[in-house]
Write a protein that holds these residues in place. Sequence first.
Motif, PDB file in Angstrom:
ATOM      1  N   ARG A 191      -5.680   4.259  -8.856  1.00 53.83           N
ATOM      2  CA  ARG A 191      -5.885   2.808  -9.391  1.00 53.83           C
ATOM      3  C   ARG A 191      -4.804   2.508 -10.192  1.00 53.83           C
ATOM      4  NH1 ARG A 191     -11.434   1.997 -12.275  1.00 53.83           N
ATOM      5  NH2 ARG A 191     -10.426   3.206 -13.589  1.00 53.83           N
TER       6      ARG A 191
ATOM      7  N   CYS B  89       1.025  -1.166  -0.019  1.00 53.86           N
ATOM      8  CA  CYS B  89      -0.067  -0.079   0.177  1.00 53.86           C
ATOM      9  C   CYS B  89       0.985   1.373  -0.019  1.00 53.86           C
ATOM     10  CB  CYS B  89      -0.952   0.025   1.339  1.00 53.86           C
ATOM     11  SG  CYS B  89      -2.117  -1.273   1.190  1.00 53.86           S
TER      12      CYS B  89
ATOM     13  N   GLU C  19      -6.965   1.244   1.893  1.00 56.28           N
ATOM     14  CA  GLU C  19      -7.702   2.103   2.368  1.00 56.28           C
ATOM     15  C   GLU C  19      -6.829   3.043   3.209  1.00 56.28           C
ATOM     16  OE1 GLU C  19     -10.999   0.730   4.791  1.00 56.28           O
ATOM     17  OE2 GLU C  19      -9.773  -0.323   5.912  1.00 56.28           O
ATOM     18  N   ARG C  20      -7.277   4.326   3.552  1.00 53.10           N
ATOM     19  CA  ARG C  20      -6.389   5.376   4.523  1.00 53.10           C
ATOM     20  C   ARG C  20      -6.541   4.884   5.861  1.00 53.10           C
ATOM     21  NH1 ARG C  20      -8.076  10.982   2.051  1.00 53.10           N
ATOM     22  NH2 ARG C  20      -6.156  11.656   1.270  1.00 53.10           N
TER      23      ARG C  20
ATOM     24  N   LEU D 214      -8.657  10.910  -4.709  1.00 52.26           N
ATOM     25  CA  LEU D 214      -8.841   9.332  -4.516  1.00 52.26           C
ATOM     26  C   LEU D 214     -10.165   9.005  -5.067  1.00 52.26           C
ATOM     27  CD1 LEU D 214      -8.009   8.743  -0.708  1.00 52.26           C
ATOM     28  CD2 LEU D 214      -6.469   8.459  -2.559  1.00 52.26           C
ATOM     29  N   PRO D 215     -10.191   7.688  -5.901  1.00 55.06           N
ATOM     30  CA  PRO D 215      -9.212   6.345  -5.683  1.00 55.06           C
ATOM     31  C   PRO D 215      -8.063   6.646  -6.563  1.00 55.06           C
ATOM     32  CG  PRO D 215     -11.194   5.827  -6.824  1.00 55.06           C
ATOM     33  CD  PRO D 215     -11.471   7.401  -6.379  1.00 55.06           C
TER      34      PRO D 215
ATOM     35  N   GLY E 212      -7.319  -4.490  -2.113  1.00 55.76           N
ATOM     36  CA  GLY E 212      -7.213  -3.091  -2.319  1.00 55.76           C
ATOM     37  C   GLY E 212      -6.615  -2.487  -0.846  1.00 55.76           C
TER      38      GLY E 212
END
Length: 453
Positions: A383, A295, A312-313, A380-381, A310
């Motif tokens: 990709r 990440c 995430e913050r 965001l997002p 995926g």
Amino acid sequence: MENLSSMAVFPCFLILCALIVASAQQQRYSNISLGSSLTPSTNSSWLSPSGLYAFGFYQLTNGYAVGIFIAGIPEKTVVWTANRDDPVFSSNAILLLTDDGRLILQQEDRDDVNIVNPAQSVASASMLDNGNFVLYDSSGRIRWQSFDHPTDTLLPGQCLPAGEDLVSSASKTNPARGIFRLAMQTDGNLVQYPVEMDGPNYAYYSSGTYGRVDNVSLILDNDGHLYLFNGSTIVSNITTGRYRARTIYLMRIDVDGILRLYYRRWILKETGLKNGHPRKIDVPLWMDTVAECECLPGFDHVNPGNWTSGCERNFAMEACKASNPNINYEIRSLDNTVWEDANYAVLEGLTKEDCGKACLEDCNCDAALLKDRSCRKQRLPLRYGRRFQNSSDVALIKVSTTSKKGVLGDPGQEIKKEIRLDILIISISLVALSALILLITGIYVHRNRASNK
């Protein structure tokens, strides 16, 4: 002229597929007649004559799926799965080749599920020794075969024709469609993409055979030779191949998006299938043998056990402070890194420091891409992130200065927090223990005084 060229090559392609079908028909097979059925607990699969391959139920973590797998070895190696995007069935399911020529799955309180969809009703089925499951009509002609509908795997003698693709599985235990695909394009190019994406901007591998010839297919031979073939000539060799007696080959696009060629030695004896250890050959479509997916700074995996879910913050974005917008944030940079360029603003002629400052002072900016002094602000997002060796691209990520929890964060900060927490706990414990001792002492002294009176 292009149409004439296509017409000249296409008959050769049809001849190639016809030869593959003829080879499949020559494989030994055991007849599966109408009315035959399977259940997960008893009589769970139909074996090929040698017992090498099986068609039927195999177990998942949350139920059973229907597919083709290499049988007779400790771990079931699945090479094809039916109803891939909804593969899970219960233990009371029944797989049935009906009297009217349909292959269906029946479950209590649920509608019947078509496992395959042949154009016409069939009269029998066979699990062949080459791993192909075939349905025949009353004249013995093939009406459907699994070789025409690959999922993530090719077996020897199987081809991936122009316009078709393989899609990786969601995980090692979930055969549903994953996030990578291998496309045999109609322009003759073999390309790897993220799913649902197309075009050179999203490709992470290309065979470089674009525009040479039309109607090219990807072929895997019995000796492990993987190549592109247009029906008359080999367009490009992917692997050279080497004949090994009693060896099973298969090619798969794995969960991590890497295309690999696997092989396994085996000996068929009267007592059953004796096997050696599996081996794999990394097809040279990737620089590394293992995909390492991280990440970005300030982000964590949504599901730590499955990186394909995926990121995430790992911090909450506070409201933008117009008076001092960069009070809680800083910019972290990653060299040789790019992602899909969905920018909302472009600033030309900026250095890395200037680009980072521009993003930091912009409440709408979550990250920026810098290439050749062109600063591209992003929301965001983000990709399809990738890293390239010796690239001039730089990724600039806005992260919180109060959270160092990210993959690329400062572990020392976490250690210091843990030490301070331990000291606090010990201190509180000592105070509580001292208070308890004083209480016990007071009670003891009070009782002694009372007894002396």
